[in-house]
Enzyme design. Structure first.
Site, mmCIF file in Angstrom:
data_model
loop_
_atom_site.group_PDB
_atom_site.id
_atom_site.type_symbol
_atom_site.label_atom_id
_atom_site.label_comp_id
_atom_site.label_asym_id
_atom_site.label_seq_id
_atom_site.Cartn_x
_atom_site.Cartn_y
_atom_site.Cartn_z
ATOM 1 N N SER A 148 -18.826 3.211 16.540
ATOM 2 C CA SER A 148 -18.991 3.307 15.077
ATOM 3 C C SER A 148 -18.464 4.664 14.641
ATOM 4 O O SER A 148 -18.468 5.622 15.432
ATOM 5 C CB SER A 148 -20.472 3.202 14.708
ATOM 6 O OG SER A 148 -20.677 3.571 13.358
ATOM 7 N N TYR A 164 -28.968 6.041 16.396
ATOM 8 C CA TYR A 164 -27.721 5.271 16.272
ATOM 9 C C TYR A 164 -26.515 6.190 16.429
ATOM 10 O O TYR A 164 -25.597 5.902 17.210
ATOM 11 C CB TYR A 164 -27.702 4.567 14.914
ATOM 12 C CG TYR A 164 -26.548 3.609 14.727
ATOM 13 C CD1 TYR A 164 -26.544 2.363 15.345
ATOM 14 C CD2 TYR A 164 -25.458 3.951 13.935
ATOM 15 C CE1 TYR A 164 -25.492 1.484 15.178
ATOM 16 C CE2 TYR A 164 -24.404 3.074 13.750
ATOM 17 C CZ TYR A 164 -24.420 1.836 14.378
ATOM 18 O OH TYR A 164 -23.374 0.968 14.206
HETATM 19 P P1 NAP Z 1 -25.580 -7.764 13.245
HETATM 20 O O1 NAP Z 1 -25.101 -8.630 12.155
HETATM 21 O O2 NAP Z 1 -26.992 -7.302 13.217
HETATM 22 O O3 NAP Z 1 -25.277 -8.522 14.614
HETATM 23 C C1 NAP Z 1 -25.807 -8.040 15.818
HETATM 24 C C2 NAP Z 1 -25.561 -9.073 16.894
HETATM 25 O O4 NAP Z 1 -26.135 -8.580 18.120
HETATM 26 C C3 NAP Z 1 -26.250 -10.402 16.605
HETATM 27 O O5 NAP Z 1 -25.518 -11.441 17.183
HETATM 28 C C4 NAP Z 1 -27.585 -10.235 17.317
HETATM 29 O O6 NAP Z 1 -28.187 -11.496 17.587
HETATM 30 C C5 NAP Z 1 -27.115 -9.501 18.582
HETATM 31 N N1 NAP Z 1 -28.193 -8.769 19.251
HETATM 32 C C6 NAP Z 1 -29.073 -7.910 18.694
HETATM 33 N N2 NAP Z 1 -29.947 -7.478 19.613
HETATM 34 C C7 NAP Z 1 -29.595 -8.072 20.782
HETATM 35 C C8 NAP Z 1 -30.129 -8.053 22.095
HETATM 36 N N3 NAP Z 1 -31.206 -7.313 22.410
HETATM 37 N N4 NAP Z 1 -29.520 -8.799 23.053
HETATM 38 C C9 NAP Z 1 -28.441 -9.567 22.757
HETATM 39 N N5 NAP Z 1 -27.896 -9.619 21.522
HETATM 40 C C10 NAP Z 1 -28.479 -8.898 20.555
HETATM 41 O O7 NAP Z 1 -24.730 -6.422 13.365
HETATM 42 P P2 NAP Z 1 -23.167 -6.121 13.160
HETATM 43 O O8 NAP Z 1 -23.037 -5.293 11.945
HETATM 44 O O9 NAP Z 1 -22.342 -7.340 13.330
HETATM 45 O O10 NAP Z 1 -22.942 -5.138 14.391
HETATM 46 C C11 NAP Z 1 -22.211 -5.483 15.553
HETATM 47 C C12 NAP Z 1 -21.794 -4.194 16.264
HETATM 48 O O11 NAP Z 1 -20.936 -3.442 15.406
HETATM 49 C C13 NAP Z 1 -22.960 -3.281 16.611
HETATM 50 O O12 NAP Z 1 -22.747 -2.650 17.850
HETATM 51 C C14 NAP Z 1 -22.924 -2.252 15.494
HETATM 52 O O13 NAP Z 1 -23.511 -1.027 15.867
HETATM 53 C C15 NAP Z 1 -21.424 -2.130 15.273
HETATM 54 N N6 NAP Z 1 -21.086 -1.587 13.955
HETATM 55 C C16 NAP Z 1 -21.376 -2.275 12.813
HETATM 56 C C17 NAP Z 1 -21.023 -1.721 11.592
HETATM 57 C C18 NAP Z 1 -21.270 -2.414 10.276
HETATM 58 O O14 NAP Z 1 -21.070 -1.795 9.222
HETATM 59 N N7 NAP Z 1 -21.677 -3.665 10.266
HETATM 60 C C19 NAP Z 1 -20.404 -0.470 11.545
HETATM 61 C C20 NAP Z 1 -20.140 0.196 12.718
HETATM 62 C C21 NAP Z 1 -20.474 -0.371 13.930
HETATM 63 P P3 NAP Z 1 -29.788 -11.628 17.859
HETATM 64 O O15 NAP Z 1 -30.477 -10.856 16.776
HETATM 65 O O16 NAP Z 1 -30.055 -13.099 17.838
HETATM 66 O O17 NAP Z 1 -30.007 -11.058 19.224
#
Ligand code: NAP
Length: 257
Positions: A148, A164
């Protein structure tokens, strides 16, 4: 080799963690469209099954494995399941992640541990397992870590996510160190550093900080449904064979100002 062939992923097997929604699902779709067989995991089986249906409707071959990656003991069985179905893993996308907002002075111990366990420990355990069992013996592989821009710097005022930021910085240097160590095995390890993308994790922050985020983003936009696709396909493909240990910001330019 033609440029189209360099980007072609036909028949490659991609394991994308946290692909039931959000950025993981976006990247799984992109890899599927370029020809990958997909293995996806997340904790909630129902949401994961919905993602599987959505991906299969696009003609992709999909294995869905409900799995809590915060438990180290679940890592080997996940890899077992993918190998049993597809025989190999060419591409590992360490995407599952979590965050927690609280002022550092009152930050709960369990919040720190939860974030570090999923964002740092899980990519380590899974990369080690896939590397040891599949990629090192094969002499090839692509590992892509979802870090990130929060791992590159601190936060704007009011955004308090110390674990984070720390975890994503760790993941960026994990990427460099692993790339340095596993380059000799033909394994590329790179990180993607998204800016703000709408998702379950980020929606509340985007809503709260919408005006200031936009003002501090040169392209004046937040990330969209297609904005990670090119990068993940590129890094997963032979087109990126000479790139390793890098962290690519996909953030509308917000990290440069
Ligand atoms: P999200 O919508 O919350 O999706 C997270 C995913 O991870 C879901 O599929 C969730 O499914 C799964 N997950 C969570 N806890 C888990 C566990 N203990 N074991 C296995 N799977 C798990 O978040 P997102 O925004 O798409 O983020 C995805 C990645 O991108 C993350 O690493 C995040 O830090 C990074 N990121 C996101 C952003 C942003 O703005 N969205 C920015 C920078 C980086 P379940 O809850 O069913 O487990």
């Amino acid at each position: 080799m033609s440029v189209k062939a360099l980007f072609d992923l036909t028949g490659r097997v991609a394991l994308v963690t946290g692909a039931s929604r959000g950025l993981g699902l976006q990247m799984a779709e992109a890899l599927g469209e370029m020809g990958c067989k997909l293995a996806i995991c997340a904790r909630k089986a129902a949401e994961l099954a919905e993602a599987q249906v959505r991906l299969e409707a696009q003609g992709f071959e999909v294995l869905a494995v409900p799995c809590d990656l915060s438990q180290a003991a679940n890592v080997a069985p996940l890899v077992d399941a993918v190998l049993e179905r597809f025989g190999t893993i060419d591409i590992l996308v360490n995407n599952a992640g979590a965050t927690w907002g609280a002022p550092t002075a009152n930050y709960p111990d369990e919040a720190w541990r939860k974030v570090m366990t999923l964002n740092v420990d899980a990519p380590f355990y899974l990369s080690r397992e896939v590397g040891r069992r599949v990629m090192i013996p094969a002499g090839r592989g692509k590992i892509i870590n979802l870090a990130s821009i929060a791992g590159l710097r601190g936060n704007p005022p009011g955004m308090q996510t110390i674990a984070y930021n720390t975890s994503k910085a760790a993941l960026i240097n994990f990427t460099r160190a692993l790339a340095a160590e596993w380059g000799e095995f033909g394994i590329n390890v790179n990180a993607i550093c998204p800016g703000f993308f709408p998702s379950k994790m980020a929606n509340a922050l985007i809503e709260k900080f919408a005006d200031s985020l936009m003002a501090r983003t040169p392209l004046r936009r937040i990330g969209g449904d297609e904005d990670l696709k090119g990068a993940v396909v590129f890094l997963a493909s032979d087109a990126a064979r000479h790139i390793t240990g890098q962290a690519i910001a996909i953030d509308g330019g917000s990290s440069i100002i």
